[in-house]
Every structure is written in C-alpha cells, then in structure tokens.
Design a protein around this motif. Structure first.
Motif, PDB file in Angstrom:
ATOM      1  N   GLU A 299      -7.455  -3.210   6.262  1.00 44.49           N
ATOM      2  CA  GLU A 299      -7.557  -4.016   7.487  1.00 44.49           C
ATOM      3  C   GLU A 299      -8.964  -3.961   8.078  1.00 44.49           C
ATOM      4  O   GLU A 299      -9.490  -4.966   8.547  1.00 44.49           O
ATOM      5  CB  GLU A 299      -6.527  -3.514   8.503  1.00 44.49           C
ATOM      6  N   ASN A 300      -9.582  -2.790   8.051  1.00 41.80           N
ATOM      7  CA  ASN A 300     -10.897  -2.619   8.668  1.00 41.80           C
ATOM      8  C   ASN A 300     -12.056  -3.071   7.795  1.00 41.80           C
ATOM      9  O   ASN A 300     -13.131  -3.343   8.307  1.00 41.80           O
ATOM     10  CB  ASN A 300     -11.103  -1.156   9.063  1.00 41.80           C
ATOM     11  N   ALA A 301     -11.849  -3.143   6.478  1.00 48.34           N
ATOM     12  CA  ALA A 301     -12.992  -3.401   5.608  1.00 48.34           C
ATOM     13  C   ALA A 301     -12.907  -4.666   4.773  1.00 48.34           C
ATOM     14  O   ALA A 301     -13.929  -5.167   4.338  1.00 48.34           O
ATOM     15  CB  ALA A 301     -13.184  -2.212   4.663  1.00 48.34           C
ATOM     16  N   ALA A 302     -11.734  -5.197   4.551  1.00 45.23           N
ATOM     17  CA  ALA A 302     -11.607  -6.214   3.515  1.00 45.23           C
ATOM     18  C   ALA A 302     -11.544  -7.648   4.006  1.00 45.23           C
ATOM     19  O   ALA A 302     -11.650  -8.563   3.207  1.00 45.23           O
ATOM     20  CB  ALA A 302     -10.364  -5.920   2.664  1.00 45.23           C
ATOM     21  N   GLY A 303     -11.325  -7.889   5.266  1.00 46.28           N
ATOM     22  CA  GLY A 303     -11.191  -9.264   5.732  1.00 46.28           C
ATOM     23  C   GLY A 303      -9.845  -9.869   5.379  1.00 46.28           C
ATOM     24  O   GLY A 303      -9.625 -11.067   5.541  1.00 46.28           O
ATOM     25  N   TYR A 304      -8.925  -9.067   4.908  1.00 46.41           N
ATOM     26  CA  TYR A 304      -7.574  -9.516   4.567  1.00 46.41           C
ATOM     27  C   TYR A 304      -6.778  -9.686   5.851  1.00 46.41           C
ATOM     28  O   TYR A 304      -6.806  -8.828   6.722  1.00 46.41           O
ATOM     29  CB  TYR A 304      -6.906  -8.480   3.651  1.00 46.41           C
ATOM     30  N   ARG A 305      -6.031 -10.791   5.988  1.00 51.71           N
ATOM     31  CA  ARG A 305      -5.264 -11.037   7.202  1.00 51.71           C
ATOM     32  C   ARG A 305      -3.813 -11.422   6.924  1.00 51.71           C
ATOM     33  O   ARG A 305      -3.145 -12.034   7.747  1.00 51.71           O
ATOM     34  CB  ARG A 305      -5.943 -12.125   8.049  1.00 51.71           C
ATOM     35  N   GLY A 306      -3.314 -11.071   5.741  1.00 49.23           N
ATOM     36  CA  GLY A 306      -1.911 -11.317   5.420  1.00 49.23           C
ATOM     37  C   GLY A 306      -1.034 -10.176   5.901  1.00 49.23           C
ATOM     38  O   GLY A 306      -1.452  -9.326   6.684  1.00 49.23           O
ATOM     39  N   ARG A 307       0.201 -10.158   5.417  1.00 51.46           N
ATOM     40  CA  ARG A 307       1.141  -9.103   5.792  1.00 51.46           C
ATOM     41  C   ARG A 307       0.989  -7.904   4.866  1.00 51.46           C
ATOM     42  O   ARG A 307       0.370  -7.983   3.815  1.00 51.46           O
ATOM     43  CB  ARG A 307       2.585  -9.607   5.705  1.00 51.46           C
ATOM     44  N   TYR A 308       1.616  -6.806   5.261  1.00 56.63           N
ATOM     45  CA  TYR A 308       1.599  -5.568   4.490  1.00 56.63           C
ATOM     46  C   TYR A 308       3.018  -5.065   4.269  1.00 56.63           C
ATOM     47  O   TYR A 308       3.947  -5.437   4.990  1.00 56.63           O
ATOM     48  CB  TYR A 308       0.838  -4.465   5.240  1.00 56.63           C
ATOM     49  N   PHE A 309       3.132  -4.177   3.291  1.00 53.82           N
ATOM     50  CA  PHE A 309       4.344  -3.381   3.116  1.00 53.82           C
ATOM     51  C   PHE A 309       3.879  -1.975   2.755  1.00 53.82           C
ATOM     52  O   PHE A 309       3.150  -1.791   1.783  1.00 53.82           O
ATOM     53  CB  PHE A 309       5.237  -3.948   2.005  1.00 53.82           C
ATOM     54  N   VAL A 310       4.284  -0.984   3.558  1.00 54.71           N
ATOM     55  CA  VAL A 310       3.836   0.393   3.369  1.00 54.71           C
ATOM     56  C   VAL A 310       4.941   1.192   2.676  1.00 54.71           C
ATOM     57  O   VAL A 310       6.029   1.361   3.233  1.00 54.71           O
ATOM     58  CB  VAL A 310       3.465   1.046   4.717  1.00 54.71           C
ATOM     59  N   LEU A 311       4.657   1.674   1.479  1.00 47.83           N
ATOM     60  CA  LEU A 311       5.657   2.407   0.702  1.00 47.83           C
ATOM     61  C   LEU A 311       5.929   3.810   1.244  1.00 47.83           C
ATOM     62  O   LEU A 311       7.004   4.344   1.067  1.00 47.83           O
ATOM     63  CB  LEU A 311       5.194   2.536  -0.759  1.00 47.83           C
TER      64      LEU A 311
ATOM     65  N   VAL B 175       0.847  -1.198   0.000  1.00 49.22           N
ATOM     66  CA  VAL B 175       0.000   0.000   0.000  1.00 49.22           C
ATOM     67  C   VAL B 175       0.880   1.245   0.000  1.00 49.22           C
ATOM     68  O   VAL B 175       2.055   1.184   0.332  1.00 49.22           O
ATOM     69  CB  VAL B 175      -0.954   0.015   1.222  1.00 49.22           C
ATOM     70  N   GLU B 176       0.279   2.376  -0.346  1.00 46.91           N
ATOM     71  CA  GLU B 176       1.022   3.634  -0.389  1.00 46.91           C
ATOM     72  C   GLU B 176       1.252   4.231   0.986  1.00 46.91           C
ATOM     73  O   GLU B 176       2.309   4.804   1.255  1.00 46.91           O
ATOM     74  CB  GLU B 176       0.266   4.670  -1.232  1.00 46.91           C
ATOM     75  N   ALA B 177       0.250   4.161   1.873  1.00 47.61           N
ATOM     76  CA  ALA B 177       0.308   4.909   3.125  1.00 47.61           C
ATOM     77  C   ALA B 177      -0.338   4.126   4.265  1.00 47.61           C
ATOM     78  O   ALA B 177      -1.139   3.218   4.030  1.00 47.61           O
ATOM     79  CB  ALA B 177      -0.420   6.247   2.940  1.00 47.61           C
TER      80      ALA B 177
ATOM     81  N   ALA C 219      14.666   3.751  -3.617  1.00 49.42           N
ATOM     82  CA  ALA C 219      15.296   3.813  -2.284  1.00 49.42           C
ATOM     83  C   ALA C 219      14.393   4.511  -1.274  1.00 49.42           C
ATOM     84  O   ALA C 219      14.288   4.077  -0.118  1.00 49.42           O
ATOM     85  CB  ALA C 219      16.639   4.532  -2.378  1.00 49.42           C
ATOM     86  N   GLU C 220      13.731   5.584  -1.694  1.00 51.04           N
ATOM     87  CA  GLU C 220      12.857   6.336  -0.784  1.00 51.04           C
ATOM     88  C   GLU C 220      11.635   5.523  -0.370  1.00 51.04           C
ATOM     89  O   GLU C 220      11.041   5.775   0.681  1.00 51.04           O
ATOM     90  CB  GLU C 220      12.408   7.658  -1.423  1.00 51.04           C
ATOM     91  N   LEU C 221      11.238   4.563  -1.183  1.00 52.81           N
ATOM     92  CA  LEU C 221      10.061   3.741  -0.891  1.00 52.81           C
ATOM     93  C   LEU C 221      10.417   2.428  -0.185  1.00 52.81           C
ATOM     94  O   LEU C 221       9.535   1.613   0.094  1.00 52.81           O
ATOM     95  CB  LEU C 221       9.293   3.437  -2.181  1.00 52.81           C
ATOM     96  N   GLY C 222      11.699   2.227   0.087  1.00 54.98           N
ATOM     97  CA  GLY C 222      12.123   1.020   0.793  1.00 54.98           C
ATOM     98  C   GLY C 222      12.036  -0.239  -0.039  1.00 54.98           C
ATOM     99  O   GLY C 222      11.864  -1.339   0.493  1.00 54.98           O
ATOM    100  N   LEU C 223      12.167  -0.108  -1.356  1.00 56.71           N
ATOM    101  CA  LEU C 223      11.971  -1.275  -2.219  1.00 56.71           C
ATOM    102  C   LEU C 223      13.092  -2.303  -2.090  1.00 56.71           C
ATOM    103  O   LEU C 223      12.903  -3.467  -2.434  1.00 56.71           O
ATOM    104  CB  LEU C 223      11.776  -0.833  -3.666  1.00 56.71           C
ATOM    105  N   GLU C 224      14.236  -1.902  -1.550  1.00 58.70           N
ATOM    106  CA  GLU C 224      15.291  -2.880  -1.265  1.00 58.70           C
ATOM    107  C   GLU C 224      14.836  -3.809  -0.140  1.00 58.70           C
ATOM    108  O   GLU C 224      15.065  -5.018  -0.192  1.00 58.70           O
ATOM    109  CB  GLU C 224      16.581  -2.154  -0.871  1.00 58.70           C
TER     110      GLU C 224
END
Length: 199
Positions: free
Chosen positions: A96-108, A86-88, A121-126
């Motif tokens: 998390e609150n609406a979708a019923g998804y329970r996996g992991r996340y990565f916030v850019l 996700v972006e933010a 680099a600024e988005l932590g893509l490494e």
C-alpha cells in the motif's frame, strides 16, 4: 537460576510472548517498565486494552479494522477488479505504501504448512473462494514470500482462482534494486532469469 516474585514472573513471561523477545530481553523490559517508566507501562496497558476491545478483523479482507467500514474494501477498490493476496498485515502495508496499488486485499495471516497444522481453513480460503465466486474479481495478484510453504500456498491460490475463471498474476521476484549479481543467491538469480520480461 534467578527466581522472581509471582507477579514479576508473570510480567516477564507475558513479554516473552512478543516475537523475537527472549528471556533476557523480557527481563530487561520488565525491569525498565517497573523501575524507570511506570507512566509508559500504564500507557501501554491502556493502549493494549483499547486495541484488544476496539480492533477486529474485517470479515472480507481479514485485515485489522476499527470501524464497521474497512478502508481496504471500499467501492473504488472493488471497481478495480483486482484482489491482492498477502501473508500478513505488514505485507499489505508495504504494498500500500510503496506500490501505487489501489485494489482490494486478502490477508492470509500465514501460509499453508501442514506440519504446523495450518491448512486452508486456518488461512480463510473458504472466504477467499466466496469473494472469487462473487464475480467482481477479474485478477488475483499473489504476493506471497518465495519459501517452500509460500510456493505451495501460491500454487493453491492459483488453482482456486482458475477454478473461478479469474486471471492469476504473481509479483516479480528477483534481483533487488542496487544489488550486485555476484552476491545474489542461486535460487533468486534462477528465478530472475526464468521470469525475465521484455524491455
């Protein structure tokens, strides 16, 4: 043009750092805090200081956390094999609150925008590439807003995942629930038609 005392000027300038707060709104907030809600101002000061010292970014998912154990990186989430990008932080909470998804996340914390100096680099893509290389991620779910920069970011993420033989999916974009087709913009309608699913 109004002139303020140095401390009042600094307070107004500090409030202007908040998103969507212009000079007049900052002035109104400053006057309110000083004139009508000094207790609220003191509470805000204390709470902000505690947040700045007690909240950090998780080194794995980049979401904010208060403890050493991130609530979005636990073993049960890793076991799903899913990683949603996700972006933010607000996007993470919405899913998390609406979708019923329970996996992991990565916030850019943003999206690729070379003109603004925001690259991989600024988005932590490494860090993301490292997560994908570990082998526990079987599906990368791209949940990026469909803007020009968002599309470029989604393409980059998809290529990164494919290079690690990770399946790539993207959240659906299209006509909102309760929306009327005649009021939907052309780009959204075109995406909805091309991304249609069997019923």
């Amino acid at each position: 043009m109004a002139t303020y005392s140095p401390r009042l000027s600094r307070l107004i300038e500090a409030l202007r750092r908040l998103p969507g707060v212009g000079p007049k709104s900052a002035q109104r907030m400053a006057f309110h805090l000083l004139d009508r809600d000094r207790d609220g101002a003191a509470f805000l000061t204390t709470t902000l200081a505690e947040a700045l010292t007690g909240i950090e970014r998780c080194p794995s998912c980049r979401m904010f956390r208060e403890d050493q154990q991130c609530r979005y990186c636990g073993d049960t989430r890793v076991a799903t094999g899913q990683l949603c990008v996700v972006e933010a932080p607000a996007d993470l909470l919405a899913i998390e609150n609406a979708a019923g998804y329970r996996g992991r996340y990565f916030v850019l914390m943003g999206k690729l925008s070379p003109l603004d100096g925001i690259g991989p680099a600024e988005l932590g893509l490494e860090t993301l590439a490292g997560l994908l290389a570990e082998g526990s991620v079987r599906e990368l779910i791209i949940a990026i807003n469909p803007s020009v920069e968002g599309e470029a970011t989604a393409w980059y993420l998809a290529e990164l995942a494919r290079s690690q033989n990770v399946a790539v999916t993207r959240i659906a974009h299209g006509v909102p629930m309760g929306g009327e087709l005649e009021y939907v913009d052309g780009g959204t309608l075109a995406r909805a038609i091309s991304g249609r699913l069997p019923v």
